[in-house]
Design an enzyme around this catalytic site. Structure first.
Site, PDB file in Angstrom:
ATOM      1  N   ASP A  78       0.826  -1.218   0.000  1.00 34.71           N
ATOM      2  CA  ASP A  78       0.000   0.000   0.000  1.00 34.71           C
ATOM      3  C   ASP A  78       0.857   1.264   0.000  1.00 34.71           C
ATOM      4  O   ASP A  78       2.041   1.229   0.344  1.00 34.71           O
ATOM      5  CB  ASP A  78      -0.870   0.034   1.266  1.00 34.71           C
ATOM      6  N   ASP A  79       0.215   2.355  -0.337  1.00 33.77           N
ATOM      7  CA  ASP A  79       0.725   3.735  -0.192  1.00 33.77           C
ATOM      8  C   ASP A  79       1.741   4.167  -1.252  1.00 33.77           C
ATOM      9  O   ASP A  79       2.238   5.288  -1.197  1.00 33.77           O
ATOM     10  CB  ASP A  79       1.366   3.974   1.197  1.00 33.77           C
ATOM     11  N   HIS A 129      -5.987   3.110  -3.669  1.00 33.24           N
ATOM     12  CA  HIS A 129      -5.866   3.283  -2.212  1.00 33.24           C
ATOM     13  C   HIS A 129      -6.307   4.710  -1.842  1.00 33.24           C
ATOM     14  O   HIS A 129      -5.825   5.265  -0.868  1.00 33.24           O
ATOM     15  CB  HIS A 129      -4.415   3.005  -1.800  1.00 33.24           C
ATOM     16  N   HIS A 133      -5.149   9.175   0.787  1.00 32.27           N
ATOM     17  CA  HIS A 133      -5.161   8.272   1.942  1.00 32.27           C
ATOM     18  C   HIS A 133      -6.225   8.690   2.953  1.00 32.27           C
ATOM     19  O   HIS A 133      -5.944   8.898   4.140  1.00 32.27           O
ATOM     20  CB  HIS A 133      -3.779   8.223   2.614  1.00 32.27           C
ATOM     21  N   HIS A 220       4.023  -2.229   3.009  1.00 32.69           N
ATOM     22  CA  HIS A 220       4.108  -0.896   2.391  1.00 32.69           C
ATOM     23  C   HIS A 220       5.453  -0.763   1.681  1.00 32.69           C
ATOM     24  O   HIS A 220       6.501  -0.879   2.333  1.00 32.69           O
ATOM     25  CB  HIS A 220       3.971   0.186   3.467  1.00 32.69           C
TER      26      HIS A 220
HETATM   27 NI    NI Z   1      -2.334   3.012   3.536  1.00 31.17          NI
END
Ligand code: NI
Length: 253
Positions: A78-79, A129, A133, A220
Site C-alpha cells: 500500500d501507499d 488506495h 489516503h 508498504h
Molecule cells: Ni495506507
C-alpha cells in the site's frame, strides 16, 4: 572417433537411452501444458465464468481443480509507488517470478508513471488506495467518490486498464457508497506492521510464523526494510511450497 558420453555403450542401449530422454522431454512438456491449463481455469473463475467454457470440458476442469495442490498467498503493498524502493522491489519480484498487488495513492502517481507501467507489464495487480489516503467513511459520498475515481483515472491513463479493486485506507469501507464505477474492496489477513517496526527480522518472523494458505499480507513499499523483508519472505515460503499470486485470485475463489 570423438569420445562422447555414450561412447562404449552398445548401439541398442544408446537407442534405449535416447528413447527414454525423449519420453522424459514429452512428459515435461505435458506437465507445462497442464499447469498452463490449470492457470487458465483459475483465471476463468476470477473472471466469473465457469472453468470449461473456453473449449475444455467441465470434466477436465474438475480434474484440474482436484490436482491443484499449491498453497496460495498474496503480498500486497500500500501507499506507493515510492520513487526508489518500489523499483527495487519490482526487481526482486521479477527475479523470483512472483506477482504481487499494489494499492496506489493518487497523490503518489505523478512523476512515477514508468514504475506503474512496469508494474502492469510485469503482471502485477494494480489497485486503488484513494487519492490522499482518506477514511472513506468520514467523507460525503461525492468527495469519497472523487478520491476513488481520480485515482483510478490516473492509473488507467498509464496502464490502459480499468481499476477494479480498492484497499480502503484503515480498512474502513462504506458498502453503501455508490460511485460511477463499482469497486471491490480487498482487505488483508496478516498485518506485518512493517511501517512501524521497520525491522526486517521482525517482519519476516511475523509472516513466516502466522502464514496460512490464502492469506493476504499487508505491507508498504515505502521502506528499505520492507523490500528486504518481502524478498526474504518469498524465498522462505517458496521453499515451503507456497505460490505468490495477485490478491484478486484469493478473494474470488
Ligand atoms: Ni495506507
Amino acid at each position: 572417433m570423438k569420445k562422447g558420453r555414450t561412447a562404449g555403450i552398445p548401439a541398442w542401449k544408446r537407442g534405449l537411452l535416447v528413447g527414454m530422454i525423449g519420453l522424459m522431454a514429452v512428459g515435461a512438456a505435458a506437465g507445462i501444458r497442464d499447469r498452463q491449463a490449470e492457470r487458465e481455469g483459475q483465471r476463468a473463475m476470477v473472471m466469473g465464468e465457469a472453468p470449461g467454457e473456453k473449449g475444455q470440458s467441465l470434466q477436465d476442469a474438475g480434474k484440474q481443480t482436484q490436482k491443484r495442490e499449491t498453497k496460495k498467498i498474496a503480498l500486497t503493498f500500500d501507499d506507493g509507488p515510492h520513487p526508489y524502493y518500489t523499483e527495487e522491489l519490482l526487481d526482486g519480484l521479477a527475479e523470483r517470478n512472483v506477482k504481487a498487488t499494489f494499492f496506489l495513492l493518487g497523490q503518489n502517481i505523478e512523476g512515477r508513471e514508468e514504475i506503474i507501467k512496469r508494474m502492469a507489464e510485469e503482471g502485477h495487480l494494480i489497485g486503488n488506495h484513494t487519492y490522499y489516503h482518506v477514511d472513506i467513511t468520514r467523507l460525503e459520498d461525492e468527495e469519497a467518490c472523487r478520491e476513488i475515481l481520480d485515482t483510478s483515472e490516473k492509473i488507467t491513463a498509464i496502464t490502459g486498464q480499468p481499476v477494479e479493486y480498492i484497499r480502503p485506507p484503515f480498512g474502513n469501507w462504506d458498502k453503501e457508497l455508490e460511485c460511477e464505477v463499482t469497486m471491490l474492496p480487498i482487505f488483508w489477513s496478516v498485518d506485518t506492521l512493517d511501517w512501524t517496526t521497520r525491522n526486517v527480522d521482525q517482519i519476516v518472523q511475523k509472516v513466516v510464523t502466522d502464514i496460512e494458505e490464502n492469506d493476504i499480507i499487508l505491507m508498504h513499499d515505502s521502506y528499505d526494510s520492507t523490500v528486504k523483508a518481502a524478498l526474504r519472505i518469498i524465498d522462505l515460503l517458496q521453499a515451503e511450497g507456497y505460490e505468490f499470486v495477485t490478491a484478486d485470485e484469493l478473494i474470488l475463489e
